[in-house]
Design a protein around this motif. Sequence first.
Motif, PDB file in Angstrom:
ATOM      1  N   ARG A  46      22.457  65.186  32.431  1.00 58.64           N
ATOM      2  CA  ARG A  46      23.578  66.612  31.575  1.00 58.64           C
ATOM      3  C   ARG A  46      22.275  68.051  31.925  1.00 58.64           C
ATOM      4  O   ARG A  46      21.471  67.421  31.953  1.00 58.64           O
ATOM      5  N   PRO A  47      22.663  68.812  32.378  1.00 61.53           N
ATOM      6  CA  PRO A  47      24.384  68.891  32.448  1.00 61.53           C
ATOM      7  C   PRO A  47      24.946  68.544  33.931  1.00 61.53           C
ATOM      8  O   PRO A  47      24.021  68.751  34.293  1.00 61.53           O
ATOM      9  N   GLY A  48      25.911  67.589  34.455  1.00 60.14           N
ATOM     10  CA  GLY A  48      26.422  67.420  35.382  1.00 60.14           C
ATOM     11  C   GLY A  48      26.455  68.185  36.453  1.00 60.14           C
ATOM     12  O   GLY A  48      26.495  68.355  37.557  1.00 60.14           O
ATOM     13  N   ARG A  49      27.152  68.691  36.514  1.00 62.09           N
ATOM     14  CA  ARG A  49      27.396  69.998  37.521  1.00 62.09           C
ATOM     15  C   ARG A  49      26.005  70.941  37.421  1.00 62.09           C
ATOM     16  O   ARG A  49      26.368  70.819  39.251  1.00 62.09           O
ATOM     17  N   PHE A  50      25.454  70.904  36.911  1.00 64.59           N
ATOM     18  CA  PHE A  50      23.823  71.999  37.356  1.00 64.59           C
ATOM     19  C   PHE A  50      23.784  70.811  39.081  1.00 64.59           C
ATOM     20  O   PHE A  50      23.113  70.461  39.884  1.00 64.59           O
ATOM     21  N   HIS A  51      23.551  69.317  37.926  1.00 62.49           N
ATOM     22  CA  HIS A  51      22.698  67.971  38.984  1.00 62.49           C
ATOM     23  C   HIS A  51      23.782  68.191  39.971  1.00 62.49           C
ATOM     24  O   HIS A  51      23.132  67.694  40.896  1.00 62.49           O
TER      25      HIS A  51
END
Length: 169
Positions: A46-51
């Motif tokens: 997390r954060p998923g979008r960043f990863h």
Amino acid sequence: MTALDAGALLLRLIAGLTMAAHGYQKFFSGGRIPGTARWFDSIGMRPGRFHAVVAASSEIAAGLMLTLGLLTPIAGAGFVGLMLVAAWTVHRANGFFSVNSGWEYNLALAVIGISVSTTGPGDWSLDRVLGLSDPLSGLTGFLISAVGGLVAGAALLMIFFRPTPAESR
């Protein structure tokens, strides 16, 4: 071209384009970045979008760099870091063999990154054209790819991996 140069080129092309394709599909196939972001959140990254964006971009960059033989040990470090995170977050609980979704394939890609970085990318590479092959291969290439990749992957896990108890493996 020697047999070693031909072998290094073949290995770089297949492994590099495979890694780049893996990143490409995160951007342009299936659920794209939003779907990949939900998946990263679900595994505890997390954060998923960043990863999702970082993983996809890193896979494309490391894959293309290895394919071209450009700054090969940095590409190798990318392979190691990416595969360490994937092995730990997704495949670790499933044992070694990939038939059971284990970490076998992750290990193979990481070792390819280290091996090409150690031996050098061969004469058919941008590193050779730029005069970087000799200074960046051998022990230097090994240390940059292996140690750099392990440190980067471990740091990413320590900072961002936060699975819920149900996600813990």
